[in-house]
Write a protein that holds these residues in place. Structure first.
Motif, PDB file in Angstrom:
ATOM      1  N   GLN A  38     -51.846-126.980  -6.759  1.00 54.43           N
ATOM      2  CA  GLN A  38     -51.231-127.057  -5.433  1.00 54.43           C
ATOM      3  C   GLN A  38     -52.119-127.788  -4.433  1.00 54.43           C
ATOM      4  N   HIS A  39     -53.410-127.954  -4.770  1.00 58.39           N
ATOM      5  CA  HIS A  39     -54.360-128.525  -3.824  1.00 58.39           C
ATOM      6  C   HIS A  39     -55.024-129.809  -4.333  1.00 58.39           C
ATOM      7  N   THR A 271     -48.752-125.261   6.954  1.00 55.70           N
ATOM      8  CA  THR A 271     -48.932-124.913   5.542  1.00 55.70           C
ATOM      9  C   THR A 271     -50.186-124.098   5.260  1.00 55.70           C
ATOM     10  N   GLN A 275     -51.075-121.385   1.966  1.00 47.03           N
ATOM     11  CA  GLN A 275     -51.865-121.924   0.869  1.00 47.03           C
ATOM     12  C   GLN A 275     -53.306-121.445   0.842  1.00 47.03           C
ATOM     13  N   THR A 445     -57.198-124.748   2.106  1.00 46.83           N
ATOM     14  CA  THR A 445     -57.596-123.954   0.947  1.00 46.83           C
ATOM     15  C   THR A 445     -58.420-122.738   1.345  1.00 46.83           C
TER      16      THR A 445
END
Length: 454
Positions: A38-39, A271, A275, A445
């Protein structure tokens, strides 16, 4: 219930619960890969067998045959960094704790033997820890949550390595460029100092002017030596992250150009909360503490409870055994468990407030990182669009004047050094932008301290 039936019941219960917890096929690594994907777009692998390690080594060798960009450097680090590979085994350790929590401790056999003038006293007991049976569902839930937390922590380490590698890559490329331009300045200053020395010998230049040119050269020499050290330091930092020697690293010659535009702040604010792994980990920890609080309330009175079949012989050796059940547990005469429950509740509320503070800090960190990202972009763009072209234009104009013998060569040398210095400053600002852009991406993150491994 006879002691045989009780023993059979306990053994069956133990086998049933033990069968509920087994090792998974990938040890939780699939979830780590999914989170990392996802990162970062690079692949994450966990080579366990000799054949898998050979495949990874061949892939690293192929990547090293070409000039590395930032993405390529990150890929090598994720494949080859042994510290990261060691962290993957935390998954196996945590999963083993789950399996262990699903298994009852072994039954205990105890025996007392005494004899006096032909009379015997023999006590035999086989006991099972019934408390473990009662607490097992809670303990399993706690260990499963710990496993989820471990997976989050390992995924965070993957992203930390990617973040640190990108920073190290940009610093290494910038250090190469700084060394190149520092060498040009040194050569220009050296030529100017040599010309001044000759002109003094010919009687056409003062010693004051010669000392000034010699001072320029001395400063340029120091800058060059420092640039060489910075290059070595930057390359070794990158080398440690990639897990390969600095001599094997073949970097691109220049930093990437500035993008045409910058991203909007709202994109990151929207986001980040979904996340950020540090916030997810803190939520899991808080939930785990809530489960532990429930377990603490259950066990505040009964800490150890063991039950099992027993038989006793009193009298002659050939007399029959008396059968019964052996039960033992702690009596809450002095400690009623209130302090234990109060401590658990305080720990839980502490975690709740820490999570709330972390969420507030995350929003602030994103705004701060975006400000650095935006300002570094504007400064680098100003150097690129204004300062460097102006310095070049001044140098070109003075080159014409020098050709027409209107200015001295020392003025031309000074303008050349100034023009090179402006390019060097632009490289520094360009590097700061890419470092800021990387840091901003990583705020999606985790916090800056967590991404730096602190």
């Amino acid at each position: 219930m006879s002691y045989f039936k009780l023993a059979f019941f306990s053994i069956c219960a133990s086998l049933a619960l033990s069968g509920c917890t087994t090792f998974s096929k990938d040890g939780g690594f699939g979830d780590v890969k999914q989170t990392a994907a996802q990162h970062v777009k690079q692949e994450v692998v966990w080579p366990k067998t000799e054949n898998e390690q050979k495949i990874v080594a061949e892939r690293v060798s192929e990547l090293l045959k070409q000039q590395l960009d930032a993405d390529g450097a990150v890929q090598i680090a994720l494949l080859n960094n042994k510290g990261l590979q060691a962290s993957f085994y935390n998954l196996g350790i945590s999963e083993a704790d789950i399996v262990q929590a699903g298994r009852l401790p072994n039954p205990k056999f105890s025996m007392f033997y005494a004899r006096n003038n032909g009379d015997y006293k023999i006590e035999q007991a086989l006991t099972f820890n019934i408390f473990s049976l009662i607490a097992m569902p809670k303990m399993l839930e706690i260990e499963r949550r710990n496993f989820e937390k471990t997976k989050q922590a390992v995924a965070l380490e993957v992203l930390q390595l990617a973040y640190q590698t990108r920073l190290a890559y940009f610093n290494a490329v910038a250090a190469n460029e700084h060394l190149l331009y520092s060498e040009q300045v040194k050569e220009s200053a050296e030529a100017s100092a040599e010309l001044a020395r000759r002109m003094v010998q010919a009687g056409n230049w003062s010693k004051l002017e010669q000392a000034r040119e010699q001072s320029f050269y001395a400063d340029a020499m120091l800058d060059y030596v420092n640039a060489k050290h910075q290059q070595t330091s930057a390359h070794e930092t990158l080398s440690r992250l990639l897990g390969i020697s600095a001599e094997q690293i073949n970097l691109q010659k220049r930093l990437p150009d500035l993008p045409k535009t910058v991203a909007e702040l709202q994109l990151y604010e929207k986001t980040a909360f979904e996340q950020r792994l540090d916030l997810q980990a803190m939520r899991l920890e808080t939930q785990n503490l809530a489960k532990q609080l429930g377990l603490t309330k259950i066990t505040r009175f009964i800490n150890v409870l063991e039950i099992g079949p027993a038989r006793v012989l009193e009298g002659k050796r050939g007399d029959p055994y008396k059968k019964g059940v052996d039960i033992s547990f702690e009596l809450p005469l002095f400690d009623w468990g209130g302090a234990k429950v109060a401590r658990a509740e305080a720990t839980y509320m502490q975690a709740v407030n820490r999570t709330a503070q972390a969420a507030f800090n995350a929003q602030s960190e994103i705004r701060e990182a975006y400000s650095r990202y935006q300002s570094s972009y504007e400064m680098a763009k100003h150097y690129h669009d204004e300062i460097v072209p102006l310095r070049k234009k001044i140098l070109d104009e003075n080159q014409l004047r020098y050709n027409g013998m209107l200015i001295s060569p020392f003025e031309l040398f000074a303008d050349a050094r100034a023009q090179v210095a402006s390019v060097n400053a632009y490289i520094e600002k360009l590097n700061e932008f890419w470092l800021a852009e990387t840091a901003l991406q990583m705020t999606l993150t985790g916090s800056a301290s967590s991404m730096e491994g602190k």
